[in-house]
Design a protein around this motif. Structure first.
Motif, mmCIF file in Angstrom:
data_model
loop_
_atom_site.group_PDB
_atom_site.id
_atom_site.type_symbol
_atom_site.label_atom_id
_atom_site.label_comp_id
_atom_site.label_asym_id
_atom_site.label_seq_id
_atom_site.Cartn_x
_atom_site.Cartn_y
_atom_site.Cartn_z
ATOM 1 N N UNK A 127 38.915 47.531 33.873
ATOM 2 C CA UNK A 127 37.865 48.233 34.615
ATOM 3 C C UNK A 127 36.577 47.431 34.475
ATOM 4 N N UNK A 128 36.384 46.507 35.398
ATOM 5 C CA UNK A 128 35.284 45.546 35.261
ATOM 6 C C UNK A 128 34.263 45.659 36.390
ATOM 7 N N UNK A 129 34.321 46.742 37.146
ATOM 8 C CA UNK A 129 33.417 46.868 38.291
ATOM 9 C C UNK A 129 31.958 46.868 37.874
ATOM 10 N N UNK A 130 31.605 47.660 36.861
ATOM 11 C CA UNK A 130 30.200 47.756 36.464
ATOM 12 C C UNK A 130 29.647 46.390 36.070
ATOM 13 N N UNK A 131 30.392 45.638 35.251
ATOM 14 C CA UNK A 131 29.940 44.314 34.841
ATOM 15 C C UNK A 131 29.834 43.373 36.031
ATOM 16 N N UNK A 132 30.776 43.468 36.939
ATOM 17 C CA UNK A 132 30.780 42.586 38.097
ATOM 18 C C UNK A 132 29.613 42.884 39.034
ATOM 19 N N UNK A 133 29.322 44.156 39.244
ATOM 20 C CA UNK A 133 28.192 44.523 40.095
ATOM 21 C C UNK A 133 26.878 44.064 39.455
ATOM 22 N N UNK A 174 32.487 39.579 46.948
ATOM 23 C CA UNK A 174 32.567 40.629 47.967
ATOM 24 C C UNK A 174 31.322 41.498 47.958
ATOM 25 N N UNK A 175 30.851 41.870 46.774
ATOM 26 C CA UNK A 175 29.633 42.694 46.669
ATOM 27 C C UNK A 175 28.464 41.978 47.327
ATOM 28 N N UNK A 227 39.335 41.045 39.527
ATOM 29 C CA UNK A 227 38.950 39.677 39.178
ATOM 30 C C UNK A 227 37.449 39.558 39.422
ATOM 31 N N UNK A 228 36.712 39.213 38.373
ATOM 32 C CA UNK A 228 35.251 39.246 38.455
ATOM 33 C C UNK A 228 34.688 38.459 39.624
ATOM 34 N N UNK A 229 35.128 37.208 39.788
ATOM 35 C CA UNK A 229 34.537 36.392 40.841
ATOM 36 C C UNK A 229 34.829 36.939 42.228
ATOM 37 N N UNK A 230 35.991 37.590 42.387
ATOM 38 C CA UNK A 230 36.325 38.192 43.680
ATOM 39 C C UNK A 230 35.414 39.391 43.962
#
Length: 248
Positions: free
Chosen positions: A79-85, A56-57, A49-52
């Motif tokens: 797999x949304x880690x890159x976008x979220x970071x 956290x990051x 979940x992007x906002x989560x």
């Protein structure tokens, strides 16, 4: 004074939280970092979940020297880690020519489809972490290291980045067998030893085997003299209790 370099680990993925996938990275990373002089201070698990992930990051990267993440850099929609970071750090994201070249080493042009190309989307200004196993890279941006969730791939990525990390004094650890003495008999004395030596941490770890309970006491610290002094005090405490075998 011993230098302290700290880290957090952020594990990303619904599959961990549902129990479908059993995490095998926490213990490996904790032991690895301890071995090179980095203290792993916190581990969090968040869903896809992007906002989560963003929250956290931003919390962890500001609190510790380094933040390591695992999971969420594959080819599927979740797999949304890159976008979220990228969002957490306020930078853009796009296809990185270096990452595209790495993927082309593995996939023929006709197999490098849109889904696989997702693995070449890297936040702006990030450094790549090479992946000799499947070629899809991880990346570093500022003090955040984004690695694969697959243990074998994560491990080679960690080997790759380890030489670039600042490290501090290594943790020294001494294990002392309590020789079957119940925890309730040495708990008070152990607390007194711990209170008297703030440079070390002392833990008591019971386990059960076919032969019965087994208690182990572990003394940890970065000052060798303090660890030895506390360990000697623990051994002396146990020596005084060896004749007392009554149950808890």
């Amino acid at each position: 004074m011993a230098v302290s370099v700290t880290a957090a680990l952020l594990i990303i993925g619904d599959e961990i939280l549902t129990g479908r996938t059993k995490d095998k990275n926490i213990g490996y990373i904790a032991e690895y970092l301890m071995g090179i002089g980095i203290d792993l201070r916190e581990v969090r698990i968040v869903p896809d979940v992007e906002e989560e992930i963003v929250a956290a990051v931003n919390a962890l990267r500001q609190r510790y020297t380094y933040l390591f993440t695992t999971g969420g850099i594959g080819p599927t929609h979740d797999d949304i880690t890159a976008d979220s970071v990228a969002k957490a750090l306020g930078v853009g994201i796009g296809y990185d020519p270096r990452a595209v070249a790495m993927l082309r080493e593995r996939y023929p042009e006709n197999e490098l489809n849109e889904a696989r190309m997702r693995m070449a989307r890297i936040p702006d200004c990030a450094d790549l972490i090479e992946n000799p196993i499947s070629k899809a890279p991880g990346f570093r941006i500022e003090n955040v290291f984004v690695m694969a969730g697959v243990p074998a791939i994560m491990q080679v990525m960690l080997d790759s980045i380890a030489p670039t990390l600042e490290t501090g004094a290594k943790m020294i650890s001494t294990m002392i067998e309590a020789e079957g003495i119940p925890e309730g008999h040495y708990a008070e004395g152990l607390a007194a030893i711990a209170a008297g030596e703030p440079r070390v941490s002392i833990g008591s770890y019971p386990s059960f085997s076919a032969s019965g309970f087994r208690n182990q006491i572990v003394v940890r610290g970065k000052d060798a003299a303090a660890v030895e002094e506390a360990s000697a005090a623990v051994r002396a405490l146990l020596g005084r209790l060896r004749g007392d075998r009554s149950p808890l």
